[in-house]
Design an enzyme around this catalytic site. Structure first.
Site, PDB file in Angstrom:
ATOM      1  N   GLN A  56       0.820  -1.223   0.000  1.00  0.00           N
ATOM      2  CA  GLN A  56       0.000   0.000   0.000  1.00  0.00           C
ATOM      3  C   GLN A  56       0.853   1.272   0.000  1.00  0.00           C
ATOM      4  O   GLN A  56       0.365   2.344  -0.350  1.00  0.00           O
ATOM      5  CB  GLN A  56      -0.946   0.025   1.226  1.00  0.00           C
ATOM      6  CG  GLN A  56      -2.049  -1.020   1.160  1.00  0.00           C
ATOM      7  CD  GLN A  56      -2.923  -0.952   2.396  1.00  0.00           C
ATOM      8  OE1 GLN A  56      -2.598  -1.541   3.424  1.00  0.00           O
ATOM      9  NE2 GLN A  56      -4.032  -0.240   2.311  1.00  0.00           N
TER      10      GLN A  56
ATOM     11  N   LEU B 155      -7.363   1.852   3.848  1.00  0.00           N
ATOM     12  CA  LEU B 155      -6.742   3.142   3.526  1.00  0.00           C
ATOM     13  C   LEU B 155      -6.558   3.316   2.019  1.00  0.00           C
ATOM     14  O   LEU B 155      -6.390   4.431   1.549  1.00  0.00           O
ATOM     15  CB  LEU B 155      -5.393   3.266   4.250  1.00  0.00           C
ATOM     16  CG  LEU B 155      -5.495   3.311   5.785  1.00  0.00           C
ATOM     17  CD1 LEU B 155      -4.111   3.307   6.415  1.00  0.00           C
ATOM     18  CD2 LEU B 155      -6.288   4.530   6.249  1.00  0.00           C
TER      19      LEU B 155
HETATM   20 ZN    ZN Z   1      -6.652  -2.545   3.233  1.00  0.00          ZN
END
Ligand code: ZN
Length: 182
Positions: free
Chosen positions: A51, A103
């Protein structure tokens, strides 16, 4: 330490299959520290390395639960956990619903069904190995984060109709954010 950029859907970065961690060095530990800082700043309770654009099998979790579970007003306690090269060895047949967010899919939430208990194996940032049975919110969160290591997002678990609804709401939210920023 530094706050890193969090990649958001539909960025193809998030669809990569993360590679196993083989070297447990200072560079790895710096990334772990940065990931905690990024996650607390966001704020969130879990973050996978992919991420922040590092496709390696590393994720961090901190549920930051209230000190006294009976009293939700009590201060949240930090309990940072690092999972490197995590594997699920066994999972229960019983699945439970939990309203998840991510997120990388900001401000959107949807119910996902997952096994309520898992037997997991992982390493920490020094390479030490652990094996434990995990349940509750930590089991949900760990399974959500482990999905990221395989290029899977929580919205992939939804029906097409629900997923389209979430993505539509996300597009609308982004437009509003842009307007606010302009
Ligand atoms: Zn996630």
């Amino acid at each position: 330490m530094a706050i890193r950029r969090i990649y958001e859907t539909p960025d193809p970065v998030l669809r990569q299959i993360s590679k196993p961690v083989e070297t447990f060095d200072d560079e790895l530990r710096t990334l772990v520290a940065d990931m905690f800082e990024t996650m607390y700043d966001a704020p969130g309770i879990g973050l996978a390395a992919v991420q922040v654009g590092e496709p390696i099998r590393l994720l961090v979790i901190d549920l930051q639960e209230p000190e006294n579970p009976e009293d939700p007003e009590s201060p949240n306690v930090r309990d940072p956990k690092v999972f490197i090269n995590p594997e699920v060895l066994w999972h229960s047949d019983t699945e439970v619903p939990y309203t998840e967010g991510c997120l990388s899919v900001p401000e959107q939430y949807a119910e996902v069904m997952r096994p309520d208990r898992i037997q997991a194996r992982w390493q920490d940032e020094k390479g030490k190995a652990y094996e434990e049975e995990i349940e509750g919110l930590l089991a949900v969160c760990l399974q959500h984060e482990m999905d990221h290591l395989n290029g899977v997002l929580f919205i992939d678990h939804l029906s097409r109709l629900k997923r389209d609804m979430v993505l539509k709401k996300l597009a609308k939210w982004r437009k509003e954010q842009q307007k606010k920023a302009a």
